[in-house]
Design an enzyme around this catalytic site. Structure first.
Site, PDB file in Angstrom:
ATOM      1  N   LYS A   1      59.850 -80.383 -62.692  1.00  6.98           N
ATOM      2  CA  LYS A   1      61.107 -81.075 -62.928  1.00  6.98           C
ATOM      3  C   LYS A   1      61.707 -80.712 -64.290  1.00  6.98           C
ATOM      4  O   LYS A   1      62.926 -80.734 -64.466  1.00  6.98           O
ATOM      5  CB  LYS A   1      60.897 -82.584 -62.805  1.00  6.98           C
ATOM      6  CG  LYS A   1      60.608 -83.040 -61.380  1.00  6.98           C
ATOM      7  CD  LYS A   1      61.714 -82.598 -60.430  1.00  6.98           C
ATOM      8  CE  LYS A   1      61.467 -82.997 -59.002  1.00  6.98           C
ATOM      9  NZ  LYS A   1      62.567 -82.581 -58.096  1.00  6.98           N
TER      10      LYS A   1
ATOM     11  N   TYR B   1      54.018 -81.993 -61.074  1.00 11.23           N
ATOM     12  CA  TYR B   1      55.352 -82.480 -60.725  1.00 11.23           C
ATOM     13  C   TYR B   1      56.264 -82.474 -61.942  1.00 11.23           C
ATOM     14  O   TYR B   1      57.401 -81.972 -61.884  1.00 11.23           O
ATOM     15  CB  TYR B   1      55.234 -83.889 -60.151  1.00 11.23           C
ATOM     16  CG  TYR B   1      56.547 -84.544 -59.804  1.00 11.23           C
ATOM     17  CD1 TYR B   1      57.176 -84.261 -58.599  1.00 11.23           C
ATOM     18  CD2 TYR B   1      57.141 -85.456 -60.662  1.00 11.23           C
ATOM     19  CE1 TYR B   1      58.383 -84.868 -58.263  1.00 11.23           C
ATOM     20  CE2 TYR B   1      58.345 -86.072 -60.341  1.00 11.23           C
ATOM     21  CZ  TYR B   1      58.960 -85.773 -59.144  1.00 11.23           C
ATOM     22  OH  TYR B   1      60.150 -86.384 -58.818  1.00 11.23           O
ATOM     23  N   ALA B   2      55.789 -83.010 -63.059  1.00  9.57           N
ATOM     24  CA  ALA B   2      56.610 -83.096 -64.273  1.00  9.57           C
ATOM     25  C   ALA B   2      57.011 -81.713 -64.767  1.00  9.57           C
ATOM     26  O   ALA B   2      58.152 -81.501 -65.205  1.00  9.57           O
ATOM     27  CB  ALA B   2      55.858 -83.856 -65.357  1.00  9.57           C
ATOM     28  N   ALA B   3      56.090 -80.757 -64.702  1.00 15.37           N
ATOM     29  CA  ALA B   3      56.401 -79.409 -65.159  1.00 15.37           C
ATOM     30  C   ALA B   3      57.508 -78.778 -64.321  1.00 15.37           C
ATOM     31  O   ALA B   3      58.403 -78.107 -64.856  1.00 15.37           O
ATOM     32  CB  ALA B   3      55.144 -78.547 -65.111  1.00 15.37           C
TER      33      ALA B   3
END
Length: 243
Positions: free
Chosen positions: A156, A152-154
């Site tokens: 975003k 998810y972080a990647a």
């Protein structure tokens, strides 16, 4: 001071419109007089939305052809797309050494490639108009990370690069593109991914916003009042609660 918006005669595309921030945005834009296409993969959630100027589109944004068809249909029906709010995302918490190729790829397909599909379809429409506003969603996890949230972080973090490049490409056409980092919001995606301990910790400290609390920022970013704002990452920061 009260702020009101008049979107009469405007067309707004809200992706992820069946729930959470997207749903709240759909309702706010309808109230402001816009014609709104609510796009989502959630058929039941779309069906529960009501509005005189509401258009529903059941679409998986990972499917480029489906995105192209829905955007083309909206233009045929309304003649233009004045704004697009791209809220769709998935988040599943899995440690990196347990993360499957399929799960990693699905995050990329929805959270990043899906937004690319939407922008690619919207560019020609807004270029012809020489006007428009696109808001995509990033997250504080893009810079801070979180255990289990690597996929998810990647995605975003990737949104930020996509938005900044898109803004430069569209600047001479009078079209604006921004990213919004909404902070902690009680959306279905966040509530389904956060542990009970994590949620309780946030409630005790920063607090967790309701989806409706994000809408004023979005209305400003897609409205004419922000016509000089493009290529920015707008962060909603909650004020820590005092115990």
């Amino acid at each position: 001071m009260n702020v009101t918006y008049d979107f009469t005669g405007c067309t707004v595309l809200v992706v992820g419109g069946a729930s959470g921030i997207g749903r709240a945005t759909v309702l706010a834009c309808l109230d402001a007089g816009a014609t709104v296409m609510a796009m989502d993969i959630d058929k039941a959630g779309l069906a529960s939305l009501q509005g005189e100027r509401l258009i529903r589109a059941e679409v998986d944004i990972a499917d480029a052809k489906a995105v192209d068809a829905a955007v083309a249909s909206l233009v045929v029906q309304t003649g233009r797309i004045d704004a697009a709010v791209l809220t769709s995302a998935i988040q599943k918490r899995t440690p990196i050494d347990e993360l499957s190729d399929a799960e990693w790829q699905r995050h990329l397909d929805v959270n990043l490639t899906g937004v690319f599909h939407l922008m690619r379809a919207l560019f020609p429409v807004m270029k012809r108009q020489h006007k428009g506003s696109i808001v995509a969603f990033t997250s504080g996890l893009a810079s801070n990370g979180w255990p289990g949230a690597a996929a998810y972080a990647a995605t975003k973090a990737g949104i930020i690069g996509l938005v900044k490049s898109a803004a430069l490409e569209l600047r001479t056409f009078g079209v604006r593109v921004n990213a919004l980092s909404p902070g902690l919001v009680a959306t279905p995606v966040f509530l389904a991914s956060a542990s009970a301990e994590e949620l309780a910790m946030y409630e005790r400290s920063l607090g967790v916003s309701k989806a409706e609390e994000v809408v004023p920022t979005l209305m400003h970013l897609i409205g004419d009042g922000s016509e000089s704002i493009s290529g920015n990452v707008v962060e909603r920061r909650l004020i820590p609660r005092v115990s």
